[in-house]
Design an enzyme around this catalytic site. Sequence first.
Site, PDB file in Angstrom:
ATOM      1  N   SER A 119       0.894  -1.271  -0.428  1.00 42.15           N
ATOM      2  CA  SER A 119       0.233  -0.272  -0.082  1.00 42.15           C
ATOM      3  C   SER A 119       0.879   1.597   0.081  1.00 42.15           C
ATOM      4  O   SER A 119       0.635   2.327   0.021  1.00 42.15           O
ATOM      5  CB  SER A 119      -0.541  -0.169   1.535  1.00 42.15           C
ATOM      6  OG  SER A 119      -0.908  -0.473   2.273  1.00 42.15           O
ATOM      7  N   HIS A 140      -2.971  -3.099  -5.406  1.00 40.04           N
ATOM      8  CA  HIS A 140      -3.581  -2.886  -4.773  1.00 40.04           C
ATOM      9  C   HIS A 140      -5.195  -2.983  -4.120  1.00 40.04           C
ATOM     10  O   HIS A 140      -5.639  -2.339  -4.873  1.00 40.04           O
ATOM     11  CB  HIS A 140      -3.233  -1.532  -4.411  1.00 40.04           C
ATOM     12  CG  HIS A 140      -3.325  -0.827  -3.257  1.00 40.04           C
ATOM     13  ND1 HIS A 140      -3.743   0.045  -2.653  1.00 40.04           N
ATOM     14  CD2 HIS A 140      -2.528  -1.812  -1.863  1.00 40.04           C
ATOM     15  CE1 HIS A 140      -3.852   0.523  -1.470  1.00 40.04           C
ATOM     16  NE2 HIS A 140      -3.518  -0.504  -1.178  1.00 40.04           N
ATOM     17  N   GLU A 152      -5.830  -0.625  -7.273  1.00 33.46           N
ATOM     18  CA  GLU A 152      -5.450   0.342  -8.109  1.00 33.46           C
ATOM     19  C   GLU A 152      -4.046  -0.292  -8.694  1.00 33.46           C
ATOM     20  O   GLU A 152      -3.603  -1.618  -8.385  1.00 33.46           O
ATOM     21  CB  GLU A 152      -4.490   0.961  -7.295  1.00 33.46           C
ATOM     22  CG  GLU A 152      -5.565   1.687  -6.570  1.00 33.46           C
ATOM     23  CD  GLU A 152      -5.207   3.261  -5.361  1.00 33.46           C
ATOM     24  OE1 GLU A 152      -5.133   4.125  -4.983  1.00 33.46           O
ATOM     25  OE2 GLU A 152      -3.877   2.152  -4.616  1.00 33.46           O
ATOM     26  N   ASN A 190      -4.711   6.564  -1.052  1.00 33.65           N
ATOM     27  CA  ASN A 190      -4.089   7.236  -0.237  1.00 33.65           C
ATOM     28  C   ASN A 190      -2.815   8.115  -0.108  1.00 33.65           C
ATOM     29  O   ASN A 190      -2.121   9.388   0.959  1.00 33.65           O
ATOM     30  CB  ASN A 190      -1.947   5.733   0.038  1.00 33.65           C
ATOM     31  CG  ASN A 190      -3.246   4.338   1.269  1.00 33.65           C
ATOM     32  OD1 ASN A 190      -4.305   4.872   2.224  1.00 33.65           O
ATOM     33  ND2 ASN A 190      -3.131   3.713   0.611  1.00 33.65           N
TER      34      ASN A 190
END
Length: 389
Positions: A119, A140, A152, A190
């Site tokens: 991540s 991801h 992702e 993120n």
Amino acid sequence: MLQKNQAVGVVGSGAMGAGIAQVAAIAGHRVVVYDNNNAALQRSEQALTATLQKLQEKGKLANASEILERFTFSNNLNDLSECNLIIEAIVENLQVKQQIFAALEKQACDDCVLATNTSSLSVTAIAAACQQPERVIGLHFFNPPPLMALVEVIPALQTAPALVERAKELMVSWGKLPVVTRDTPGFIVNRVARPYYGEALRIYEEGIADMATIDWAMTELGGFRMGPFALMDYIGHDVNYVVTETVFQSFFYDPRYKPSFTQKRLLEAGWLGRKSGRGFYNYAEGTALPEPVKDEVLGTQIMERVVAMLINEAVEALYLKIASAKDLETAVTKGVNYPKGLLQWCNDLQAARVLQILDSLHQQYGEDRYRASVLLRKLARDEQGISID
Ligand SMILES: NC(=O)c1ccc[n+]([C@@H]2O[C@H](COP(=O)([O-])OP(=O)(O)OC[C@H]3O[C@@H](n4cnc5c(N)ncnc54)[C@H](O)[C@@H]3O)[C@@H](O)[C@H]2O)c1
């Protein structure tokens, strides 16, 4: 990328690995789950069995036992040699991941794709541990993988370009919503979501409002499902704070991503949030949660400040070609369940208004943290909206 009769390997049988294994098996693949910890392997086997049986009882799955037969649980890397795709989901540590990728490459067949579920680490740095880095890619998944549609897809610098399309097609065939992102810290979600936490913490630390009021403003006035403090408590500060710190360091200490001492102290105290019974809020039985001050003027100021920071982050990501406009919108609506895409939000509020909020903060604080994206400035100047499709 993969036929139904080809096997998928999952390395690491923790929360993410077990979830990814479940998704791959339900999609029809044989799945080899590898872990170097036998107790973890046993736990994931038991958990997967219970989950699949429960899904069958609820009528969401017709053939739990058939799906269960597709799994092999192993502590022997050799068992991964029959796989055509291996997805790694072990501890988030670059050195350990590089070691396992180097070892995997020795076991894997020549045309096996090697994916990482990292991540926050650089997929490029992980790929660099391999002799054939062109077969390495980031996939991801979000937690929990069976329920969260977003994936992702992150090509490393070395990834063969054709692999990106193949990975996207495979994810679609697994019922997922893939978005493609450049290999930069935090990928899309993120990175773009950081101000939801960071700006809320800043507003709290300055004494502008208490946590309950900020949470109320973001949910009631902003339409977010959870307020930032309740959400950080839910995610856990061991995860949320560490991601913030990693993103901050990885961006060469850009003040936009600066972590907060308020949250760091919680982590140091072991007040990790819901899972430990206490975080920003106290979840002990019989303890009432604090009441917000339902002041709409204050609430709107808070909400607009946080939303403007989020929009700026998304606009900057678009400007830097981290992802397409469409993928940026999908990422925040499906990865963190925002009430609408941030670029759409920019269009709705109008870029000039968002810029005004940011410029006023920038002037007030004199901090680089509040610098507006060049693209936002251009959109405001030209009175333009962002084309999303
Ligand atoms: N938890 C999340 O919300 C989340 C979301 C997206 C991505 N991720 C990423 O997914 C990965 C796994 O996270 P998790 O939450 O499932 O972790 P976890 O701690 O639940 O599971 C990790 C598993 O990997 C095993 N393991 C550790 N080192 C190993 C090694 N060298 N060889 C084989 N097995 C090893 C452990 O025994 C454990 O079972 C991390 O890279 C994390 O950043 C996590």
